[in-house]
Write an enzyme that holds these catalytic residues in place. Structure first.
Site: not given
Lengths: 214, 214
Positions: B7, B68, B141
């Site tokens: 992330d 991502e 996260d």
């Protein structure tokens, strides 16, 4: 001062190093273009560019690395690969422990041609004149990388300091408005700038223009 | 299949590894959050994150790394640091010679919760259920990184192939529409997907939802 300029791109990434003396005379150290093929997945292309940047830092031994920031008015899709290349470059400059500066395309154009709206050919022409080259560097990415390096050597205002993407503001008086401590190279540069100012040097951009206009 | 999920973020970068077996059961391998301080210049922060990602790849030994993609509707200023982190991550995955996959936030949310509009808490809750953890991973996260890894293990459609940022389209029949050759891990995965399909397995997303809903 020796500066490595980077014109970030996924297909062609310009890498150009210049040496600038106390009287602002710039000479070519070396220039190259790292190329990657679209037949490779993006992360392998970024790896190859990062490797080329690390090798260029080793070869040219710059004190500072300057890079061009992508246009903010472009759409996100088109700037994503260039921003990723910028990230890859920043990792390698960080690993080399060097100071880094960021400039917009118009700042670079203004520094070498006097106009922020100069075309590619004009930038190539002026880079050749400034570095006393017999022909404009080819391709345009090579000339752009050298223009970015010259821009930093002459302006020096784009150094990255603390805070996300903020620039250290080094004024011509040699005073620094950033909260971050300067590296020895940055301090030396700021002092040289202040000296220059005290000697009564004019704006480097206009000075150069005059020197290079027939 | 072992997947490392990333992330991306400049202040906090989530790194989570999961192992997913043939019956799609996911177990936690490890999770951590790399943090950098705004008191460092951006290129040194990116260096530290790249170092943390390289270390996580060494520690967790994934076959593939999923990351991502930033929101395309966000403004350029706010996505620039995240896109730079993505570039830094891609360099390290490229250096490790691993396959890489990219997913949008809504693809990740849909994969683990069934809804592309799920909130942070819902994602954290589902990640904990899927991995049989006693509590949701903290901070968000960390949970997001694990959700990204799970998303790839279950969907597997986001693999980067040839062409800039294009995704290899691996269909459930095991046929691959990319021009790029698949790595052995990608081939094994595509074959496993095809086997699963032949066995009559339902859509993994809906399957999981049913399994995890009380």
């Amino acid at each position: 001062m020796r500066v490595l300029g980077i014109d970030p791109g996924l297909t062609r990434c310009g890498l150009g190093a210049v040496e600038v003396d106390d009287s602002r005379r710039a000479t070519l150290v070396g220039v190259e273009v790292a190329r990657t093929s679209p037949s490779l997945a993006t992360h392998f292309r970024l790896r190859d560019i990062a490797d080329a940047i690390a090798a260029a830092i080793g070869r040219y031994q710059p004190e500072v690395v300057a890079i061009e920031r992508v246009f903010t008015q472009d759409n996100l899709q088109s700037v994503t690969p260039t921003t990723q290349v910028m990230g890859a470059a920043m990792v390698e400059v960080g690993r080399a422990g060097l100071a880094m500066a960021v400039y917009t395309p118009s700042e670079v154009k203004a520094a070498v041609t006097g106009s922020g709206r100069a075309g590619k050919a004009q930038v190539q022409h002026m880079v050749a004149r400034i570095l006393s080259l017999s022909a404009p560097p080819q391709p345009a990415d090579a000339a752009d990388a050298l223009a970015i390096a010259i821009c930093h050597a002459w302006r020096g205002t784009g150094l990255l300091g603390s805070g996300s993407d903020s620039a250290v503001e080094v004024s011509l008086s040699g005073k620094v408005s950033s909260k971050a401590p300067l590296t020895p190279a940055q301090q030396a540069w700021a002092q040289a700038q202040a000296m220059q100012k005290r000697r009564g040097a004019v704006d480097p951009r206009r000075n150069t223009q005059r020197k290079n206009t027939p």
